[in-house]
Design an enzyme around this catalytic site. Sequence first.
Site, mmCIF file in Angstrom:
data_model
loop_
_atom_site.group_PDB
_atom_site.id
_atom_site.type_symbol
_atom_site.label_atom_id
_atom_site.label_comp_id
_atom_site.label_asym_id
_atom_site.label_seq_id
_atom_site.Cartn_x
_atom_site.Cartn_y
_atom_site.Cartn_z
ATOM 1 N N CYS A 8 0.861 -1.193 0.000
ATOM 2 C CA CYS A 8 0.000 0.000 0.000
ATOM 3 C C CYS A 8 0.894 1.239 0.000
ATOM 4 C CB CYS A 8 -0.991 -0.018 1.163
ATOM 5 S SG CYS A 8 -0.264 0.024 2.815
ATOM 6 N N ASN A 11 2.099 1.533 4.466
ATOM 7 C CA ASN A 11 2.403 0.254 5.147
ATOM 8 C C ASN A 11 2.067 0.314 6.635
ATOM 9 O OD1 ASN A 11 5.334 -1.863 5.712
ATOM 10 N ND2 ASN A 11 3.274 -2.503 5.174
ATOM 11 N N CYS A 13 -1.673 0.848 7.382
ATOM 12 C CA CYS A 13 -3.119 0.554 7.463
ATOM 13 C C CYS A 13 -3.484 -0.694 6.649
ATOM 14 C CB CYS A 13 -3.951 1.741 6.992
ATOM 15 S SG CYS A 13 -3.743 3.240 8.000
ATOM 16 N N ARG A 14 -3.532 -0.583 5.331
ATOM 17 C CA ARG A 14 -4.094 -1.660 4.518
ATOM 18 C C ARG A 14 -3.182 -2.879 4.373
ATOM 19 N NH1 ARG A 14 -5.208 2.188 -0.431
ATOM 20 N NH2 ARG A 14 -3.306 3.038 0.505
ATOM 21 N N SER A 15 -1.939 -2.668 3.948
ATOM 22 C CA SER A 15 -1.116 -3.852 3.630
ATOM 23 C C SER A 15 -0.693 -4.670 4.856
ATOM 24 C CB SER A 15 0.080 -3.501 2.738
ATOM 25 O OG SER A 15 0.976 -2.634 3.381
ATOM 26 N N ASP A 124 -8.242 3.988 0.652
ATOM 27 C CA ASP A 124 -7.298 4.432 1.681
ATOM 28 C C ASP A 124 -8.082 4.959 2.886
ATOM 29 O OD1 ASP A 124 -5.455 5.777 3.235
ATOM 30 O OD2 ASP A 124 -4.551 6.863 1.567
HETATM 31 P P1 4NP Z 1 -1.934 2.818 4.006
HETATM 32 O O1 4NP Z 1 -2.623 4.168 4.539
HETATM 33 O O2 4NP Z 1 -1.324 3.141 2.661
HETATM 34 O O3 4NP Z 1 -3.072 1.886 3.920
HETATM 35 O O4 4NP Z 1 -0.896 2.442 5.055
HETATM 36 C C1 4NP Z 1 -1.945 5.381 4.602
HETATM 37 C C2 4NP Z 1 -1.060 5.620 5.616
HETATM 38 C C3 4NP Z 1 -0.402 6.836 5.696
HETATM 39 C C4 4NP Z 1 -0.654 7.811 4.744
HETATM 40 C C5 4NP Z 1 -1.541 7.561 3.715
HETATM 41 C C6 4NP Z 1 -2.187 6.346 3.639
HETATM 42 N N1 4NP Z 1 -0.008 9.072 4.839
HETATM 43 O O5 4NP Z 1 -0.281 9.941 4.001
HETATM 44 O O6 4NP Z 1 0.819 9.278 5.754
#
Ligand code: 4NP
Length: 156
Positions: A8, A11, A13-15, A124
């Site tokens: 993702c 790294n 939240c989703r992955s 997201d």
């Molecule tokens: P992820 O979510 O890609 O599912 O881990 C996010 C985590 C952090 C950010 C964006 C999406 N960020 O902009 O910091």
Amino acid sequence: MKRILFVCLGNICRSPLAEAIFNQKITEKGLGGTYQSDSCGTSNFHIGNSPDTRTIQNSIKNGVPIRHAARQLTDQDLHSFDLILAMDQSNYDTILKLPTAYAHQHKIKLIREFDPQEGGDVPDPYYGDEEDFQLVFDILNRSIENMNNTINKDSN
Ligand code: 4NP
């Protein structure tokens, strides 16, 4: 041994949740020795961090243990893993920009190719609330269940 990488943006939240769900399902099926998984982010925003507290809370609620330290995707990952699953189109496009991506393109997929309901992005949840985190869980849970049925069939 088949190696699967979930990707993702951050790294956190989703992955890492996808990795945790995958590991739990594989362990339940007694296939812990057959697969190895990891997750990473296309960005360097959260390197070394644990999953987002909201992801941890959501995973506890859903009975899936989660533990991960965020890391950034590298070109080497394209060689090391057999299947690379992007959470959304933006992640997918970033993976394809890596130096050796073209040679490994057949391994790179959107995870919702395995969603039995509909394709597209795993949204997201970073700027969302608990409902958004639960939606991510539900999408990943059914996509990974379906993926496992598919890849286990392929290797038999
Ligand atoms: P992820 O979510 O890609 O599912 O881990 C996010 C985590 C952090 C950010 C964006 C999406 N960020 O902009 O910091």
